[in-house]
Design an enzyme around this catalytic site. Structure first.
Site: not given
Ligand SMILES: NC(=O)c1ccc[n+]([C@@H]2O[C@H](COP(=O)([O-])OP(=O)(O)OC[C@H]3O[C@@H](n4cnc5c(N)ncnc54)[C@H](O)[C@@H]3O)[C@@H](O)[C@H]2O)c1
Length: 346
Positions: A131, A155, A159
């Site tokens: 991402s 988050y 990643k």
């Protein structure tokens, strides 16, 4: 044609990518726990392809953290799994602040279990959903792949950690073919309106919220921050049509299978930024609906502007986005209009 394992294939990007892979002739095993995906999405994908052969699309309900479920997925077909397209994961920035353990568990431990299973089934080709959030607050716009990886939310940390794990693996052992695709903001739906984005519960992302306001499921759109240093004060994002994104996965897999083992790390975006208010106006025009909105304070973990430099993906994959903001709004609205309650089975 290679047999592929698609984790998270019942979700938004996964279902659109399954369609592209099936249309390209691949046979698929899907592993999904349906925590944010729908079996109905895959039924509709099969309809769109005109699939009558259930051997081309096998569904396994299961979790990427569970070894038995992974074994079932890797042995579901009599053909070995040649490559994994790994979409399964959690993606809500705000939720990741509230429950970081869950995010590290699903996103990192889940990926680790998957990679272990891949090794035991001698499969060393993976396309991973990374991402643009891993860039945090970028120093320079557009952002290319040499920009610092410095996420500003849990988050993003998960990643970035999976990317690190993948590159450590590629360096430790010969034979890994890895594509880590850093998506910018995937939106829109298939132009048929048959599949689209249908998050469980209240949506977090701009497009599903705007669509659900337009259709009357949500009262108003919350615009988080109108004091960013951008021309209209709202945040700017590089929105990419999910169908373009799905094609990017196909192109990445083809390059991995054709070229010698390598790790590719590529941005997938359009190179064009649109502000939240610009999207709102475009969506109102397309839908001919009024979309009430409320300006709220900035959310933690958000940044002013992210726009991709996707030159490297264009050069390495021979891939380029074809669809613009109008297409994204038109297709998202078409999907929402045709499916006001999403896939409805939930
Ligand atoms: N949509 C975005 O804005 C965006 C942006 C950048 C990266 N990504 C990443 O792309 C991937 C796909 O995103 P999406 O928008 O399609 O999300 P999604 O939630 O629609 O799809 C994820 C799918 O994974 C499944 N899943 C979740 N946890 C699982 C588990 N433990 N085991 C098995 N299946 C599980 C869900 O049921 C769902 O079908 C995610 O990894 C996400 O982090 C998404």
């Amino acid at each position: 044609m290679p047999q592929l394992l698609i984790t998270g294939g019942a979700g938004f990007i996964g279902s659109h990518s399954c369609l592209s892979f099936l249309e390209a002739g691949h046979n698929l095993v899907i592993l999904d726990n349906y925590s944010n995906g729908s079996k109905e999405a895959l039924k509709r994908v099969a309809q769109l392809v005109g699939l009558h052969d259930s051997k081309r699309l096998r569904l396994i309900r299961g979790d990427i953290r569970n070894k038995n479920d992974l074994d079932k997925a890797f042995t579901a077909s009599d053909q070995p799994i040649e490559a994994v397209i790994h979409f399964a994961g959690l993606k809500a920035v705000s939720e990741s602040f509230l429950d970081p353990l869950k995010y590290w568990d699903v996103n990192l431990s889940g990926s680790r279990s998957l990679l272990e299973a891949m090794l035991s089934y001698e499969c060393k080709t993976i396309v991973f959903s990374s991402s643009a959030t891993i860039y945090g607050c970028p120093q320079k716009i557009p952002i290319d792949e040499t920009a610092l990886v410095q996420p500003v939310n849990p988050y993003g940390h998960t990643k970035a950690a999976v990317e690190r794990l993948l590159s450590d693996l590629a360096e430790s052992q010969n034979g890994w073919r890895i594509a880590s695709l850093r998506y910018f903001n995937p939106v829109g739906a298939h132009s048929s309106g048959v599949i689209g984005e249908d998050p469980n519960g209240l949506p977090n992302n701009l497009f599903p919220v705007v669509s659900q306001v337009a259709v009357g499921r949500i009262e108003e759109l919350k615009v988080f921050g109108c004091d960013w240093s951008t021309p209209d004060g709202s945040a700017i994002r590089d929105f990419i049509h999910v169908v373009d994104l799905a094609e990017g996965h196909l192109a990445a897999l083809e390059v991995l299978l054709r070229e010698p083992p390598q790790m590719l790390t590529l941005n997938l975006g359009t190179g064009r930024g649109h502000s939240v208010l610009e999207v709102l106006n475009a969506f109102q025009k397309v839908s001919k609906r009024n979309i009430p909105y409320l300006i709220e304070r900035r959310r933690p973990g958000d940044v002013a502007c992210t726009v991709a430099d996707s030159t490297m993906a264009e050069q390495r994959l021979g891939w380029k986005t074809k669809l613009n903001l109008f297409d994204m709004c038109k297709d998202a609205w078409n999907w929402q209009k045709m499916n006001p309650l999403g896939y409805q089975e939930k």
